[in-house]
Design an enzyme around this catalytic site. Sequence first.
Site, PDB file in Angstrom:
ATOM      1  N   TYR A 127       0.876  -1.181   0.000  1.00 25.54           N
ATOM      2  CA  TYR A 127       0.000   0.000   0.000  1.00 25.54           C
ATOM      3  C   TYR A 127       0.903   1.217   0.000  1.00 25.54           C
ATOM      4  O   TYR A 127       1.596   1.482   0.979  1.00 25.54           O
ATOM      5  CB  TYR A 127      -0.916  -0.003   1.228  1.00 25.54           C
ATOM      6  N   TYR A 169     -10.311  -3.052   5.986  1.00 20.62           N
ATOM      7  CA  TYR A 169      -9.656  -1.806   6.405  1.00 20.62           C
ATOM      8  C   TYR A 169      -9.640  -1.653   7.931  1.00 20.62           C
ATOM      9  O   TYR A 169      -9.020  -0.730   8.450  1.00 20.62           O
ATOM     10  CB  TYR A 169     -10.389  -0.585   5.851  1.00 20.62           C
TER      11      TYR A 169
HETATM   12  C1  SAM Z   1      -8.947   2.502  -1.206  1.00 21.40           C
HETATM   13  S1  SAM Z   1     -10.313   3.109  -2.057  1.00 21.40           S
HETATM   14  C2  SAM Z   1     -10.759   1.763  -3.060  1.00 21.40           C
HETATM   15  C3  SAM Z   1     -10.935   2.192  -4.496  1.00 21.40           C
HETATM   16  C4  SAM Z   1     -12.209   2.924  -4.777  1.00 21.40           C
HETATM   17  N1  SAM Z   1     -13.316   1.993  -4.899  1.00 21.40           N
HETATM   18  C5  SAM Z   1     -12.097   3.798  -6.018  1.00 21.40           C
HETATM   19  O1  SAM Z   1     -13.001   3.780  -6.847  1.00 21.40           O
HETATM   20  O2  SAM Z   1     -11.103   4.522  -6.135  1.00 21.40           O
HETATM   21  C6  SAM Z   1     -11.487   3.167  -0.763  1.00 21.40           C
HETATM   22  C7  SAM Z   1     -12.825   3.767  -1.132  1.00 21.40           C
HETATM   23  O3  SAM Z   1     -13.556   2.861  -1.960  1.00 21.40           O
HETATM   24  C8  SAM Z   1     -14.911   2.784  -1.541  1.00 21.40           C
HETATM   25  N2  SAM Z   1     -15.125   1.453  -0.962  1.00 21.40           N
HETATM   26  C9  SAM Z   1     -14.193   0.539  -0.645  1.00 21.40           C
HETATM   27  N3  SAM Z   1     -14.737  -0.569  -0.140  1.00 21.40           N
HETATM   28  C10 SAM Z   1     -16.060  -0.369  -0.134  1.00 21.40           C
HETATM   29  C11 SAM Z   1     -17.152  -1.149   0.301  1.00 21.40           C
HETATM   30  N4  SAM Z   1     -17.004  -2.356   0.817  1.00 21.40           N
HETATM   31  N5  SAM Z   1     -18.389  -0.622   0.185  1.00 21.40           N
HETATM   32  C12 SAM Z   1     -18.569   0.611  -0.354  1.00 21.40           C
HETATM   33  N6  SAM Z   1     -17.569   1.412  -0.776  1.00 21.40           N
HETATM   34  C13 SAM Z   1     -16.330   0.925  -0.671  1.00 21.40           C
HETATM   35  C14 SAM Z   1     -15.077   3.859  -0.475  1.00 21.40           C
HETATM   36  O4  SAM Z   1     -15.488   5.047  -1.109  1.00 21.40           O
HETATM   37  C15 SAM Z   1     -13.692   4.022   0.082  1.00 21.40           C
HETATM   38  O5  SAM Z   1     -13.459   5.289   0.648  1.00 21.40           O
END
Ligand code: SAM
Length: 470
Positions: free
Chosen positions: A331, A434
């Site tokens: 990460y 997370y």
């Molecule tokens: C590390 S990023 C992962 C990549 C993200 N999905 C993107 O489109 O850039 C983390 C974000 O993804 C979304 N996310 C990750 N896991 C999720 C889950 N289980 N349910 C809903 N949203 C999620 C949330 O907005 C979170 O703040």
Amino acid sequence: MAINERVRKAFLAARACGISDQEVKPVLKHLLKLYNKNWDLIESEGYRALLDAYFELNENKGVGGNKNVLVENGESSRLSKRLCMQELEDQASCTVGNSTPKLSSEENEKPMINLEQGVRILNKNSSGCSNSGNKVQQQSVTWDKKRPIISDITKGTENVKISLVDETGNQDPPKFTYLRKNVIYQEAYVHISLARIADEHCCSSCSGDCLSFPIPCACAQETGGEFAYTPEGQLREEFLRTCQKHHLVHCQDCPLERCKNERKPEKCKGHLVRKFIKECWDKCGCDKQCGNRVVQRGIVCKLQVFFTGEGKGWGLKTLQDLPKGTFVCEYVGEIVTNTELHERNKKSSGRERHTYPVTLDADWGSESVLKDEEALCLDATSFGNVARFINHRCYDANLIDIPVEVETPDRHYYHVALFTSRNVKANEELTWDYGIDFDDHKHPIKAFHCTCGSSYCRDAKRKGKRPAVS
Ligand SMILES: C[S@@+](CC[C@H](N)C(=O)[O-])C[C@H]1O[C@@H](n2cnc3c(N)ncnc32)[C@H](O)[C@@H]1O
């Protein structure tokens, strides 16, 4: 700012990267001529253009170029083109649709300085490129679902290419700058020096591959006198099992609580006790190919970023079967202090924040008081690697994050490495937990509504009932 002061500052930035004034002077002179004395272009992003130009010149010398390479026309346009890549990306991300400018850059944008060589500090006022006079011609291409929007999001910096696809055909490509290694933003205290690594903390008398000797080397002391890795490069079953056992430790003066309420911080809510891996490093006598150097060698799996269409945005999947215990990626992001992160969160609205920062709290429980500059996080929102696309899954995720000590025994800073926690099939989405407490409404980072789909989802509000597992 007076010209002399600007020159002095440019020299200082170069010196921080180990480049002498004599070496950088002709490069600076050339860039000033090239950009018509536009200092903003040279100073933006922590003198990126200047340092890029210097390193390119050296690369060219290394492959038989000559000292005059910078004044040749081709080189000039290459530099201008490179400066405009961010701008081109911005244009691309605004216009996905039936005539999407595809970003298939073969530009090799290696971070100039990483933690193996030293630390490059991102400039607080970095404003990106505005060199509109040198724009690269935009191409208009027809939308093709199967073709990736971006053929390699890493821009050639990783061992493998990682494409980004969107089968829905209507998503804007994400805006961020790819970083292969963590980079300090500003205040974070990351002290890396050979002197800090005591002889008993490395294996200076080893040679070849530490894993091939019957007695584990000094570096293996951290993992109970046994290496964390098998000769095939995966985590040993037993080590992985220990990492999966979770219990909390409470720090006396919790930086997270200080952020929430500086005057009257609440008691620490607890941090997971983590098992560290200690990899051999530069002070060790073994080879670069030693089996106890896995994370530092970087990504080797075939991965792809895709649009999940499940309310989670983009996600990451593997394109090959991965056995249990395989290293997937680190990460990577900006190393920021907890306080800086809190400030960023206060300024940004919910929709702007796409990534979830990682708190480097694996050792907080053993500290009596942590100074602000020692309580660190990784923020991959604007600068990060492929791990910024990995979504959260409550309880039964297929990845586990393990702290890895590489270049410093100081555990305020360490690498966060993601390994498979079970066998994973090709095309499966990669997810990790997370560690969000969806009930902690005072947490400085606001939790999202979880759509992980796990039957043990902890987001009780989402499910409309109390969680089965906490
Ligand atoms: C590390 S990023 C992962 C990549 C993200 N999905 C993107 O489109 O850039 C983390 C974000 O993804 C979304 N996310 C990750 N896991 C999720 C889950 N289980 N349910 C809903 N949203 C999620 C949330 O907005 C979170 O703040």
